[in-house]
Design a protein around this motif. Structure first.
Motif, mmCIF file in Angstrom:
data_model
loop_
_atom_site.group_PDB
_atom_site.id
_atom_site.type_symbol
_atom_site.label_atom_id
_atom_site.label_comp_id
_atom_site.label_asym_id
_atom_site.label_seq_id
_atom_site.Cartn_x
_atom_site.Cartn_y
_atom_site.Cartn_z
ATOM 1 N N SER A 37 40.820 48.466 33.759
ATOM 2 C CA SER A 37 41.206 48.809 35.130
ATOM 3 C C SER A 37 42.295 47.878 35.648
ATOM 4 N N VAL A 38 42.165 46.606 35.332
ATOM 5 C CA VAL A 38 43.165 45.632 35.783
ATOM 6 C C VAL A 38 44.507 45.887 35.111
ATOM 7 N N MET A 39 44.505 46.254 33.853
ATOM 8 C CA MET A 39 45.767 46.506 33.163
ATOM 9 C C MET A 39 46.442 47.786 33.680
ATOM 10 N N ILE A 40 45.640 48.789 34.027
ATOM 11 C CA ILE A 40 46.213 49.987 34.651
ATOM 12 C C ILE A 40 46.817 49.612 36.005
ATOM 13 N N ALA A 41 46.090 48.813 36.776
ATOM 14 C CA ALA A 41 46.585 48.386 38.080
ATOM 15 C C ALA A 41 47.845 47.534 37.936
ATOM 16 N N PHE A 42 47.860 46.655 36.951
ATOM 17 C CA PHE A 42 49.043 45.822 36.715
ATOM 18 C C PHE A 42 50.243 46.691 36.345
ATOM 19 N N SER A 43 50.008 47.747 35.583
ATOM 20 C CA SER A 43 51.090 48.672 35.232
ATOM 21 C C SER A 43 51.644 49.352 36.476
ATOM 22 N N SER A 104 41.219 57.467 39.257
ATOM 23 C CA SER A 104 39.799 57.157 39.423
ATOM 24 C C SER A 104 39.486 55.667 39.294
ATOM 25 N N SER A 105 40.102 54.973 38.356
ATOM 26 C CA SER A 105 39.767 53.561 38.175
ATOM 27 C C SER A 105 40.340 52.687 39.288
ATOM 28 N N LEU A 106 41.326 53.175 40.011
ATOM 29 C CA LEU A 106 41.927 52.386 41.084
ATOM 30 C C LEU A 106 41.364 52.738 42.453
ATOM 31 N N SER A 107 40.974 53.981 42.649
ATOM 32 C CA SER A 107 40.518 54.415 43.963
ATOM 33 C C SER A 107 39.114 53.910 44.296
ATOM 34 N N GLN A 108 38.390 53.403 43.311
ATOM 35 C CA GLN A 108 37.026 52.937 43.548
ATOM 36 C C GLN A 108 36.974 51.592 44.263
ATOM 37 N N ASP A 109 38.054 50.826 44.196
ATOM 38 C CA ASP A 109 38.057 49.489 44.780
ATOM 39 C C ASP A 109 39.309 49.299 45.628
ATOM 40 N N TYR A 110 39.154 49.289 46.935
ATOM 41 C CA TYR A 110 40.303 49.141 47.823
ATOM 42 C C TYR A 110 40.996 47.792 47.627
ATOM 43 N N ARG A 111 40.238 46.766 47.193
ATOM 44 C CA ARG A 111 40.850 45.450 46.962
ATOM 45 C C ARG A 111 41.856 45.520 45.821
ATOM 46 N N LEU A 112 41.547 46.311 44.807
ATOM 47 C CA LEU A 112 42.468 46.491 43.688
ATOM 48 C C LEU A 112 43.725 47.216 44.158
ATOM 49 N N LEU A 113 43.562 48.211 44.995
ATOM 50 C CA LEU A 113 44.703 48.949 45.533
ATOM 51 C C LEU A 113 45.597 48.038 46.383
ATOM 52 N N LEU A 114 44.993 47.237 47.250
ATOM 53 C CA LEU A 114 45.774 46.311 48.070
ATOM 54 C C LEU A 114 46.483 45.267 47.211
ATOM 55 N N SER A 115 45.834 44.850 46.143
ATOM 56 C CA SER A 115 46.437 43.876 45.224
ATOM 57 C C SER A 115 47.654 44.466 44.522
ATOM 58 N N ILE A 116 47.552 45.743 44.148
ATOM 59 C CA ILE A 116 48.694 46.438 43.528
ATOM 60 C C ILE A 116 49.875 46.445 44.489
ATOM 61 N N LEU A 117 49.606 46.817 45.728
ATOM 62 C CA LEU A 117 50.673 46.926 46.715
ATOM 63 C C LEU A 117 51.302 45.558 47.014
ATOM 64 N N LEU A 118 50.486 44.517 47.088
ATOM 65 C CA LEU A 118 51.011 43.173 47.320
ATOM 66 C C LEU A 118 51.880 42.720 46.153
ATOM 67 N N LEU A 119 51.331 42.790 44.943
ATOM 68 C CA LEU A 119 52.065 42.310 43.772
ATOM 69 C C LEU A 119 53.342 43.111 43.550
ATOM 70 N N LEU A 169 45.366 40.315 40.098
ATOM 71 C CA LEU A 169 46.587 40.805 40.744
ATOM 72 C C LEU A 169 46.862 40.069 42.054
ATOM 73 N N MET A 170 45.814 39.771 42.791
ATOM 74 C CA MET A 170 45.982 39.061 44.055
ATOM 75 C C MET A 170 46.520 37.650 43.806
ATOM 76 N N SER A 171 46.024 36.987 42.770
ATOM 77 C CA SER A 171 46.499 35.643 42.439
ATOM 78 C C SER A 171 47.978 35.659 42.075
ATOM 79 N N LEU A 172 48.370 36.633 41.269
ATOM 80 C CA LEU A 172 49.780 36.760 40.905
ATOM 81 C C LEU A 172 50.621 37.101 42.129
ATOM 82 N N GLY A 173 50.104 37.977 42.992
ATOM 83 C CA GLY A 173 50.824 38.358 44.199
ATOM 84 C C GLY A 173 50.985 37.202 45.177
#
Length: 184
Positions: A37-43, A104-119, A169-173
Motif C-alpha cells: 500500500s505504501v509503495m502504491i501511495a509513493f508511486s 481501494s488500498s488508498l481510500s481506506q486510510d485518509y492519513r495515507l491520502l493526505l500524505s500522498i498529497l503533501l509529498l 510518506l509523511m516523514s518524507l513530505g
C-alpha cells in the motif's frame, strides 16, 4: 565545475542509496500488505510531483541561467514558474486526490491520502531548478542531502507498527517541506 559535478554525483547516489537502505526496514515493519500500500501511495506521490514539476527542472533552470545579472528578468522567470506550479499543484491535488479515493488500498486510510498529497506537492515545488540555474549547485545539493537524511531519520523514528505506512510518506513530505521552506 569539478565540485559541482561531485555534488551532483553525491545527490544522484543518495537518491538510490537512502531508499535502498530503508526498504528492508519498511518491508519488515509494515509487512507485505502495508508495504504494498505504501509503495502504491509513493508511486501516486511521485507521479503527482512529476505532474507539478512539468519540466520546469530543465526549462526553468535554463531560463534563469540566461538572465545573468538581470534581476527583473530573474524575478519574471521565478514568478512565472512558481505561478505555473501553483496552478498545476491545485490541479494535481484535485485529480490525484480524486483518483486515490477510488483506489481501494488508498481510500481506506485518509492519513495515507493526505500524505500522498503533501509529498507530491512539496516535491513538485522543489526549488532546485532555481539554485542550479543561478549556479548554486552546492547549496542545492546540501538541501537535497538534508531532506534525504532528515527523511530517513524521521522514518526510522516514526515507523513502529504495520499500520504506520502513512508515516513513511509523511516523514518524507515533512523533510521535503522543511527544505522547501529553507529554499524560499
Amino acid at each position: 565545475l569539478g565540485k559541482d559535478i561531485a555534488w551532483l554525483y553525491i545527490i544522484h547516489g543518495l537518491n538510490y542509496l537512502v531508499p535502498l537502505l530503508l526498504m528492508p526496514f519498511l518491508a519488515r515493519v509494515l509487512g507485505t500488505g502495508g508495504f504494498g500500500s505504501v509503495m502504491i501511495a509513493f508511486s501516486f506521490a511521485s507521479i503527482m510531483s512529476i505532474f507539478i514539476e512539468f519540466g520546469f527542472y530543465i526549462s526553468g533552470q535554463r531560463d534563469i541561467s540566461r538572465c545573468n545579472n538581470n534581476l527583473a528578468a530573474k524575478s519574471k522567470v521565478f514568478s512565472s514558474v512558481l505561478s505555473a506550479k501553483l496552478v498545476l499543484g491545485i490541479a494535481a491535488t484535485l485529480i490525484f486526490g480524486t483518483i486515490a479515493l477510488f483506489q481501494s488500498s488508498l481510500s481506506q486510510d485518509y492519513r495515507l491520502l493526505l500524505s500522498i498529497l503533501l509529498l507530491g506537492n512539496v516535491t513538485g515545488f522543489s526549488m532546485n531548478w532555481y539554485f542550479r540555474g543561478v549556479g548554486r549547485i552546492a547549496f542545492s545539493a546540501v538541501l537535497e542531502v538534508t531532506a534525504k537524511v532528515l527523511g530517513a531519520i524521521l522514518v526510522l523514528l516514526m515507523i513502529k507498527a504495520p499500520d504506520d505506512g502513512w508515516k513513511y510518506l509523511m516523514s518524507l513530505g515533512v523533510s521535503q517541506g522543511v527544505v522547501l521552506f529553507i529554499s524560499f
